[in-house]
Design a protein around this motif. Structure first.
Motif, PDB file in Angstrom:
ATOM      1  N   SER A 141     -15.142  26.597 -28.081  1.00 22.07           N
ATOM      2  CA  SER A 141     -14.987  25.328 -28.787  1.00 22.07           C
ATOM      3  C   SER A 141     -16.166  25.106 -29.719  1.00 22.07           C
ATOM      4  O   SER A 141     -17.298  24.923 -29.274  1.00 22.07           O
ATOM      5  CB  SER A 141     -14.888  24.172 -27.783  1.00 22.07           C
ATOM      6  N   ALA A 142     -15.900  25.137 -31.029  1.00 23.26           N
ATOM      7  CA  ALA A 142     -16.972  24.954 -32.015  1.00 23.26           C
ATOM      8  C   ALA A 142     -17.078  23.519 -32.496  1.00 23.26           C
ATOM      9  O   ALA A 142     -17.979  23.192 -33.265  1.00 23.26           O
ATOM     10  CB  ALA A 142     -16.756  25.889 -33.196  1.00 23.26           C
ATOM     11  N   GLY A 143     -16.163  22.663 -32.096  1.00 21.33           N
ATOM     12  CA  GLY A 143     -16.210  21.268 -32.501  1.00 21.33           C
ATOM     13  C   GLY A 143     -15.369  20.991 -33.729  1.00 21.33           C
ATOM     14  O   GLY A 143     -14.834  21.895 -34.380  1.00 21.33           O
ATOM     15  N   HIS A 144     -15.255  19.701 -34.081  1.00 19.15           N
ATOM     16  CA  HIS A 144     -14.415  19.317 -35.210  1.00 19.15           C
ATOM     17  C   HIS A 144     -14.820  17.954 -35.755  1.00 19.15           C
ATOM     18  O   HIS A 144     -15.559  17.202 -35.112  1.00 19.15           O
ATOM     19  CB  HIS A 144     -12.937  19.280 -34.794  1.00 19.15           C
ATOM     20  N   ARG A 145     -14.323  17.655 -36.938  1.00 18.80           N
ATOM     21  CA  ARG A 145     -14.361  16.320 -37.531  1.00 18.80           C
ATOM     22  C   ARG A 145     -12.938  15.927 -37.874  1.00 18.80           C
ATOM     23  O   ARG A 145     -12.224  16.670 -38.546  1.00 18.80           O
ATOM     24  CB  ARG A 145     -15.224  16.292 -38.793  1.00 18.80           C
ATOM     25  N   LEU A 146     -12.521  14.753 -37.403  1.00 20.73           N
ATOM     26  CA  LEU A 146     -11.175  14.262 -37.651  1.00 20.73           C
ATOM     27  C   LEU A 146     -11.233  12.942 -38.404  1.00 20.73           C
ATOM     28  O   LEU A 146     -12.077  12.090 -38.120  1.00 20.73           O
ATOM     29  CB  LEU A 146     -10.428  14.026 -36.329  1.00 20.73           C
ATOM     30  N   VAL A 147     -10.336  12.772 -39.357  1.00 19.12           N
ATOM     31  CA  VAL A 147     -10.170  11.494 -40.060  1.00 19.12           C
ATOM     32  C   VAL A 147      -8.684  11.174 -40.070  1.00 19.12           C
ATOM     33  O   VAL A 147      -7.854  12.009 -40.445  1.00 19.12           O
ATOM     34  CB  VAL A 147     -10.703  11.549 -41.500  1.00 19.12           C
ATOM     35  N   LEU A 148      -8.343   9.960 -39.654  1.00 16.21           N
ATOM     36  CA  LEU A 148      -6.944   9.529 -39.584  1.00 16.21           C
ATOM     37  C   LEU A 148      -6.764   8.231 -40.358  1.00 16.21           C
ATOM     38  O   LEU A 148      -7.535   7.284 -40.198  1.00 16.21           O
ATOM     39  CB  LEU A 148      -6.534   9.296 -38.129  1.00 16.21           C
ATOM     40  N   LEU A 149      -5.741   8.195 -41.199  1.00 15.21           N
ATOM     41  CA  LEU A 149      -5.319   6.973 -41.872  1.00 15.21           C
ATOM     42  C   LEU A 149      -3.861   6.750 -41.509  1.00 15.21           C
ATOM     43  O   LEU A 149      -3.011   7.621 -41.766  1.00 15.21           O
ATOM     44  CB  LEU A 149      -5.471   7.087 -43.383  1.00 15.21           C
ATOM     45  N   GLY A 150      -3.563   5.610 -40.878  1.00 18.42           N
ATOM     46  CA  GLY A 150      -2.198   5.365 -40.431  1.00 18.42           C
ATOM     47  C   GLY A 150      -1.803   3.913 -40.580  1.00 18.42           C
ATOM     48  O   GLY A 150      -2.656   3.030 -40.741  1.00 18.42           O
TER      49      GLY A 150
END
Length: 340
Positions: free
Chosen positions: A210-219
């Motif tokens: 697991s290298a990690g992540h960045r998430l962005v959500l517009l809903g």
């Protein structure tokens, strides 16, 4: 953890609650099971599925009035499988476990808690992150729940509210490993609900893969009268060694029909790297209310994977049957959900 310890812990909690005259506490839960037909790499299977629409749970929550609008709050929630009676999440209170204070300033809680981006996805998903049609089959929910979390939730002001989370990694010698940062801004005004959420998970030194992540959500959802429209866009970028670069788009609808409602959504997940790991999902379902607490449900979903993708149709408690890369996955279910 043995059953005697579990029973003793629950009975102790009841005793402590009854002894506190200034506190109010509630026992609640959900029991959910259905018959599911899944198609995967090893062929098709029909099984008694557990927690299809909502994860089965037994919970305790309470509040104590401290004066001047200040309250002490707690919540403890345990997950279990209804078909076998076994516990889930690997802990006694693996679903939620926190204590905190609330007042005119909002609420601050400490413990094992939901990520803001998970709550935002739940609010825009026609299926409510359950049943085979759920958006979580393709859209990233991050940790779902974060250990060692400090959260803040504001009170609504002119329709706006804010949620923030900091998950302490607690890895000796590495302050950034396994650390989680999450936030969401929400807006409600008449028929409109909108949410913007962010999640950053650093690499977990306990899991080198697991290298990690960045998430962005517009809903958002919009009430058109007889139809509630749903939409969401999520971007996912990897951190460090991860080459993840996805964009997922969801559109859906909820339509009241009789004593229930039809739910439907279409999701397209695009891989913007060369790995070609995109997929598309189509889901439809029907929820029928027997009462305010008891519901019947049915749902069908299918995922068509691209060459290097192997996403499977799952539900609120299961990830579905494994599929080969580039192969399709599908599931159909009928079941019942009861809240108490």
């Amino acid at each position: 953890m043995g059953k005697p310890f579990y029973v003793a812990a629950v009975m102790s909690l009841f005793a402590a609650t009854a002894a506190s005259a200034q506190s109010s506490a509630t026992v609640y839960g959900i029991v959910d099971a259905g018959l599911t037909r899944e198609s995967g790499a090893s062929g098709s299977i029909t099984k008694l599925a557990t927690g299809v629409q909502s994860g089965n749970r037994l919970g305790f929550k309470g509040t104590e009035e401290l004066g001047n609008g200040l309250k002490a709050n707690f919540q403890l929630e345990s997950g279990f499988d209804l078909d076998t009676g076994t516990s889930r999440q690997g802990a006694l209170f693996g679903r939620q476990a926190y204590v905190g204070l609330s007042g005119l300033f909002g609420a601050v809680n400490l413990g094992h808690q939901y990520d803001p981006i998970y709550l935002s996805l739940d609010s825009i998903d026609p299926f409510g992150l359950g049943l085979p049609g759920q958006v979580a089959n393709l859209m990233n929910t991050s940790n779902i729940r974060t250990d060692n979390a400090i959260t803040y939730s504001s009170v609504p002001v002119h329709g706006f509210s804010f949620n923030g989370l900091y998950g302490m990694g607690e890895m000796p010698g590495n302050r950034s490993a396994n650390k989680t940062l999450g936030a969401s801004a929400n807006y409600i005004n008449g028929p409109v609900f909108a949410t913007l959420a962010y999640d950053k998970l650093n690499n977990d030194s306990r899991n080198p893969a697991s290298a990690g992540h960045r998430l962005v959500l517009l809903g958002a959802t919009y009430n058109l009268g007889p139809v509630l429209a749903h939409a969401g866009v999520e971007t996912e970028k990897g951190i460090g060694a991860s080459d993840a670069d996805f964009r997922s788009i969801m559109v859906g609808a909820s339509i009241p029909v009789g004593r229930g409602s039809i739910m439907a959504s279409v999701i397209s997940k695009t891989d913007r790297c060369k790995a070609n790991r995109g997929a598309k999902q189509v889901g439809i379902g029907y929820l029928y209310s027997l009462s305010t607490r008891s519901k019947l449900y049915t749902s069908y979903a299918r995922i068509d994977n691209q060459n290097a993708a192997s996403y499977a149709v799952g539900d609120a408690s299961g990830g579905g049957s494994a599929v080969e890369r580039g192969q399709a996955s599908s599931a159909f279910t009928v079941g019942m959900n009861h809240k108490f």
